[in-house]
Design an enzyme around this catalytic site. Structure first.
Site, PDB file in Angstrom:
ATOM      1  N   CYS A  84      92.510 122.649  16.909  1.00  0.00           N
ATOM      2  CA  CYS A  84      92.757 121.410  17.648  1.00  0.00           C
ATOM      3  C   CYS A  84      91.520 120.523  17.571  1.00  0.00           C
ATOM      4  O   CYS A  84      90.393 121.001  17.741  1.00  0.00           O
ATOM      5  CB  CYS A  84      93.093 121.742  19.104  1.00  0.00           C
TER       6      CYS A  84
ATOM      7  N   HIS B 228     102.707 121.502  19.174  1.00  0.00           N
ATOM      8  CA  HIS B 228     101.305 121.359  19.564  1.00  0.00           C
ATOM      9  C   HIS B 228     101.045 119.976  20.168  1.00  0.00           C
ATOM     10  O   HIS B 228     100.429 119.862  21.240  1.00  0.00           O
ATOM     11  CB  HIS B 228     100.425 121.576  18.320  1.00  0.00           C
ATOM     12  N   GLU B 229     101.524 118.924  19.485  1.00  0.00           N
ATOM     13  CA  GLU B 229     101.236 117.559  19.939  1.00  0.00           C
ATOM     14  C   GLU B 229     102.018 117.200  21.196  1.00  0.00           C
ATOM     15  O   GLU B 229     101.494 116.527  22.099  1.00  0.00           O
ATOM     16  CB  GLU B 229     101.527 116.555  18.822  1.00  0.00           C
TER      17      GLU B 229
ATOM     18  N   HIS C  84     100.335 118.441  24.199  1.00  0.00           N
ATOM     19  CA  HIS C  84      99.252 117.561  24.663  1.00  0.00           C
ATOM     20  C   HIS C  84      99.774 116.513  25.648  1.00  0.00           C
ATOM     21  O   HIS C  84      99.087 116.159  26.613  1.00  0.00           O
ATOM     22  CB  HIS C  84      98.593 116.852  23.471  1.00  0.00           C
TER      23      HIS C  84
END
Length: 209
Positions: A142, A185-186, A189
């Site tokens: 990351c 993953h994004e 966030h």
């Protein structure tokens, strides 16, 4: 006395409406606009790191809806600068989310490794509406967690996503493989979640067995 109270309430009403209107004009706070407009569209933005206390606190916050609007100049400027950041030689990531540069809005860039020429594409208000039961083992890093990568076993093999384009078009599609990992993953966030959180859960589950 009643007249004074009424006048005060009217004053508060106009102040409240004015503030709300300013906030909704382009969807960004004054602090976010300051970050976005301080440089031109080709200039990368500073990537927030968990090694910085104030950065880490922001990375743990949830992002909010952004209205798709081709005429929103601040939005146009921001997506360009976010792209410049993820493709910058100091980053070279395969994806990035708005909170990683201090802007709490539901916006991500993802490199589509599943498409010809591996294009980067921007997504507004993306969400995962379906996860496959099957998972995959991948190694993740990351941009906000420097000098570290870990192997995760809990990412879904394929996912169904919904999102808006910059033109305001609502789209949905199924993504699989490592590209699905990038989306997971994004989008994490945007919800204040880091891949280390998944790693911690996996370790706890493993210890219970």
């Amino acid at each position: 006395m009643n007249r004074i109270v009424i006048i005060a309430l009217i004053g508060l009403f106009f102040v409240g409406c004015s503030g709300s209107k300013n906030l909704k004009s382009d969807g960004f706070s004054s602090e976010e606009k300051g970050l976005i407009l301080k440089a031109d569209s080709l200039k990368p933005m500073r990537v927030y790191k968990i090694t910085n206390t104030s950065d880490s606190l922001l990375l743990r916050k949830k992002s909010t809806y952004i209205k798709p609007d081709p005429k929103n100049k601040t939005l146009q400027q921001f997506v360009k600068r976010l792209y410049a950041t993820v493709t910058d030689s100091l980053s070279l990531g395969v994806g990035i989310a708005a909170p990683q540069v201090g802007v709490l809005k539901n916006i991500i860039w993802v490199q589509r490794l599943d498409k010809d020429n591996l294009p980067f594409e921007v997504y507004l208000n993306p969400k995962i509406v379906k996860y496959s039961e099957g998972t995959q083992t991948v190694r993740e890093g990351c941009l906000s967690i420097p000098d570290r990568s870990e192997t995760l076993n809990s990412r879904s093999q394929n996912i169904k996503i919904e999102y808006y384009t910059m033109k305001g078009e609502h789209q949905s599609e199924t993504v699989e493989g490592f590209t699905a990992v990038i989306f997971q993953h994004e989008i994490d966030h945007l919800n204040g979640i880091l891949y280390l959180d998944h790693l911690e859960r996996e370790m706890k589950t493993s210890n219970l067995k």
